[in-house]
Design a protein around this motif. Structure first.
Motif, PDB file in Angstrom:
ATOM      1  N   ALA A 152      42.988  64.969  46.199  1.00  0.00           N
ATOM      2  CA  ALA A 152      42.937  63.530  45.959  1.00  0.00           C
ATOM      3  C   ALA A 152      41.523  63.092  45.584  1.00  0.00           C
ATOM      4  CB  ALA A 152      43.410  62.781  47.202  1.00  0.00           C
ATOM      5  N   LYS A 153      40.530  63.687  46.219  1.00  0.00           N
ATOM      6  CA  LYS A 153      39.136  63.312  45.969  1.00  0.00           C
ATOM      7  C   LYS A 153      38.681  63.685  44.565  1.00  0.00           C
ATOM      8  CE  LYS A 153      34.436  64.005  47.793  1.00  0.00           C
ATOM      9  NZ  LYS A 153      33.645  64.656  48.874  1.00  0.00           N
ATOM     10  N   PHE A 154      39.052  64.890  44.117  1.00  0.00           N
ATOM     11  CA  PHE A 154      38.560  65.379  42.836  1.00  0.00           C
ATOM     12  C   PHE A 154      39.613  65.351  41.727  1.00  0.00           C
ATOM     13  CE2 PHE A 154      35.851  67.641  45.974  1.00  0.00           C
ATOM     14  CZ  PHE A 154      34.614  67.150  45.565  1.00  0.00           C
ATOM     15  N   GLY A 155      40.815  64.884  42.045  1.00  0.00           N
ATOM     16  CA  GLY A 155      41.875  64.865  41.038  1.00  0.00           C
ATOM     17  C   GLY A 155      42.292  66.260  40.621  1.00  0.00           C
ATOM     18  N   MET A 156      42.319  67.174  41.586  1.00  0.00           N
ATOM     19  CA  MET A 156      42.648  68.567  41.284  1.00  0.00           C
ATOM     20  C   MET A 156      44.146  68.732  41.042  1.00  0.00           C
ATOM     21  SD  MET A 156      40.183  70.114  44.281  1.00  0.00           S
ATOM     22  CE  MET A 156      41.121  71.611  44.438  1.00  0.00           C
ATOM     23  N   GLN A 157      44.486  69.424  39.948  1.00  0.00           N
ATOM     24  CA  GLN A 157      45.866  69.726  39.621  1.00  0.00           C
ATOM     25  C   GLN A 157      46.018  71.235  39.461  1.00  0.00           C
ATOM     26  OE1 GLN A 157      48.547  67.783  39.389  1.00  0.00           O
ATOM     27  NE2 GLN A 157      47.454  65.862  39.824  1.00  0.00           N
ATOM     28  N   PRO A 158      46.913  71.867  40.248  1.00  0.00           N
ATOM     29  CA  PRO A 158      47.084  73.319  40.101  1.00  0.00           C
ATOM     30  C   PRO A 158      47.695  73.672  38.755  1.00  0.00           C
ATOM     31  CG  PRO A 158      48.768  72.415  41.550  1.00  0.00           C
ATOM     32  CD  PRO A 158      47.801  71.314  41.276  1.00  0.00           C
ATOM     33  N   PRO A 159      47.325  74.813  38.183  1.00  0.00           N
ATOM     34  CA  PRO A 159      47.923  75.245  36.916  1.00  0.00           C
ATOM     35  C   PRO A 159      49.435  75.413  37.072  1.00  0.00           C
ATOM     36  CG  PRO A 159      46.010  76.585  37.452  1.00  0.00           C
ATOM     37  CD  PRO A 159      46.323  75.777  38.673  1.00  0.00           C
ATOM     38  N   GLN A 160      50.177  75.136  36.026  1.00  0.00           N
ATOM     39  CA  GLN A 160      51.621  75.277  36.077  1.00  0.00           C
ATOM     40  C   GLN A 160      52.022  76.733  35.843  1.00  0.00           C
ATOM     41  OE1 GLN A 160      53.259  72.549  33.217  1.00  0.00           O
ATOM     42  NE2 GLN A 160      52.863  70.749  34.487  1.00  0.00           N
TER      43      GLN A 160
END
Length: 423
Positions: free
Chosen positions: A245-253
């Motif tokens: 949430a802090k860094f807007g991290m999205q795991p690779p699909q």
């Protein structure tokens, strides 16, 4: 046909144009891998007249028209048209006819080529002939293959450096992550490292649970653990959710992790925990990998003991009693081969450092030969593997030439085929 022309494997004394003129090839030219005629700067003698220009090769002469060469000025430089079947004559854009020959070749050559390249069995195409080949041809090819593989790996490192804005330490981190995949999971590990920069992990290296939470969360391994009653796992989930949430991290699909028929010590969970331990230890390997001067120093970079939650686990479900030692000696050597040596070689290329380049090769020669499906296969055919320099060459040979059936580009295949051109 390009291969036969490039290596002058036609039957001597039998080259004539379609209208009966004798042809002598002084220089077959240089193979063109781009657009335009197939061979540049050839020198041809036709009935005593010397020609200098380009050569175009087609299976059928009519392919000249089918490919649109008759209206392309780029082909006006062609001085000889080499065909398998002469079913028409061809001319330049000004109407001048271009000399044309049917390239004779041993009837046995195409059969042997087809038998080698289209071998339906899961074995080396040249398995029957290889044991009888003189050792000098094999040893010379192995030397070239080992360097070819080393340059391939160092080119990948240089791409990491470029993608990292010149940051060699981040490139070392991605290289280590890929190496920890040990081929089976090398791609998922690389994608994970690219999506989670080193600087973010190092900023929180004082908290093991935070680093592990980010790595396991971005890897997608925490998604199925929300109901896990283990307190440490829940802390990892909390840390990951906060950081995401802090860094807007999205795991690779679609990470594509592979775990079927895998020994527990090779589970990606264990490898990720090891990567986390390297980060919390300060990731000294990232900078020291470029400066180590001996194999022992290189090995020492990876001697880390597992602590805490992962000292007794292979994954979330399997609580057995693995050794606290994270990596076996053979695994450490694999990391040296796939991280330290490519990094040093890549750095030597950029900085024109011959000593560092030689050191990378020397370390390969000092490490014992790897034992895998590739080396065992060639071992059965008489090619012994005493060091990693040779085993890396055999891996390159199998994966880049044999599996792709690029026998024409393999020196062994070339030697075996060239020896059988004459009738």
């Amino acid at each position: 046909m390009q291969y036969v022309w490039q290596h002058r494997l036609w039957i001597p004394g039998q080259l004539r144009t379609s209208d009966g003129r004798r042809v002598s090839i002084i220089d077959q030219g240089v193979l063109n891998n781009g657009s335009g005629p197939d061979f540049f700067n050839a020198k041809i003698n036709i009935d005593g007249h010397a020609w200098a220009g380009d050569v175009e090769i087609h299976v059928r002469a009519s392919d000249w028209h089918r490919h649109g060469h008759d209206g392309n000025p780029a082909y006006d430089s062609v001085v000889l048209h080499v065909v398998g079947v002469s079913d028409c004559t061809i001319a330049r854009s000004d109407g001048e006819q271009i000399p044309q020959i049917v390239m004779p070749c041993s009837p046995d050559f195409r059969r042997r080529y087809d038998a080698m390249v289209n071998n339906p069995y899961d074995e080396l195409p040249c398995a029957r002939e290889l044991p009888g080949l003189p050792q000098i041809y094999i040893s010379d090819w192995i030397n070239s293959l080992a360097h070819e593989r080393l340059y391939t790996k160092s080119d990948r490192v240089l791409q990491y450096v470029q993608d990292s804005g010149g940051d060699w330490r981040n490139a070392a981190y991605i290289t280590l992550a890929r190496a920890l995949g040990f081929k089976t999971n090398s791609e998922p590990f690389e994608r994970l490292a690219r999506s989670l920069p080193l600087r973010r992990l190092m900023k929180h290296r004082d908290s093991q649970v935070t680093v592990e939470g980010m790595l396991f969360g971005m890897a997608g391994f925490l998604d199925s653990q929300t109901a896990n009653p283990d307190h440490y796992v829940q802390r990892m989930i909390q840390e990951y959710c906060f950081m995401a949430a802090k860094f807007g991290m999205q795991p690779p699909q679609s990470m594509g992790w592979k775990m079927a028929r895998m020994r527990p010590q090779n589970f990606p969970h264990r490898r990720l925990a090891y990567l986390a331990a390297m980060m919390t230890d300060g990731f000294s390997a990232g900078s020291r990998a470029l400066s180590v001067e001996s194999l022992d120093e290189a090995r020492e970079l990876f001697r880390i003991d597992m602590t805490g939650y992962w000292s007794r686990r292979y994954n979330f479900e399997c609580e057995k009693a693995p050794t606290v030692r994270a990596m076996s000696d053979s695994m450490i050597d694999s990391l040296v081969i796939n991280m330290v040596i490519p990094l040093q070689h890549a750095y030597s290329v950029v900085h024109d450092d011959d000593r560092r380049r030689e050191r990378a090769v020397e370390m390969l020669q000092q490490i014992g030969g790897e034992s895998n499906v590739y080396t065992r296969l060639f071992g059965q055919l008489g090619i012994k593997c005493s060091d990693a320099f040779t085993s890396q060459a055999l891996i390159q040979l199998r994966t880049t030439y044999c599996d792709c059936r690029k026998c024409l580009y393999c020196r062994i295949g070339h030697r075996l085929l060239a020896a059988k051109v004459a009738p």
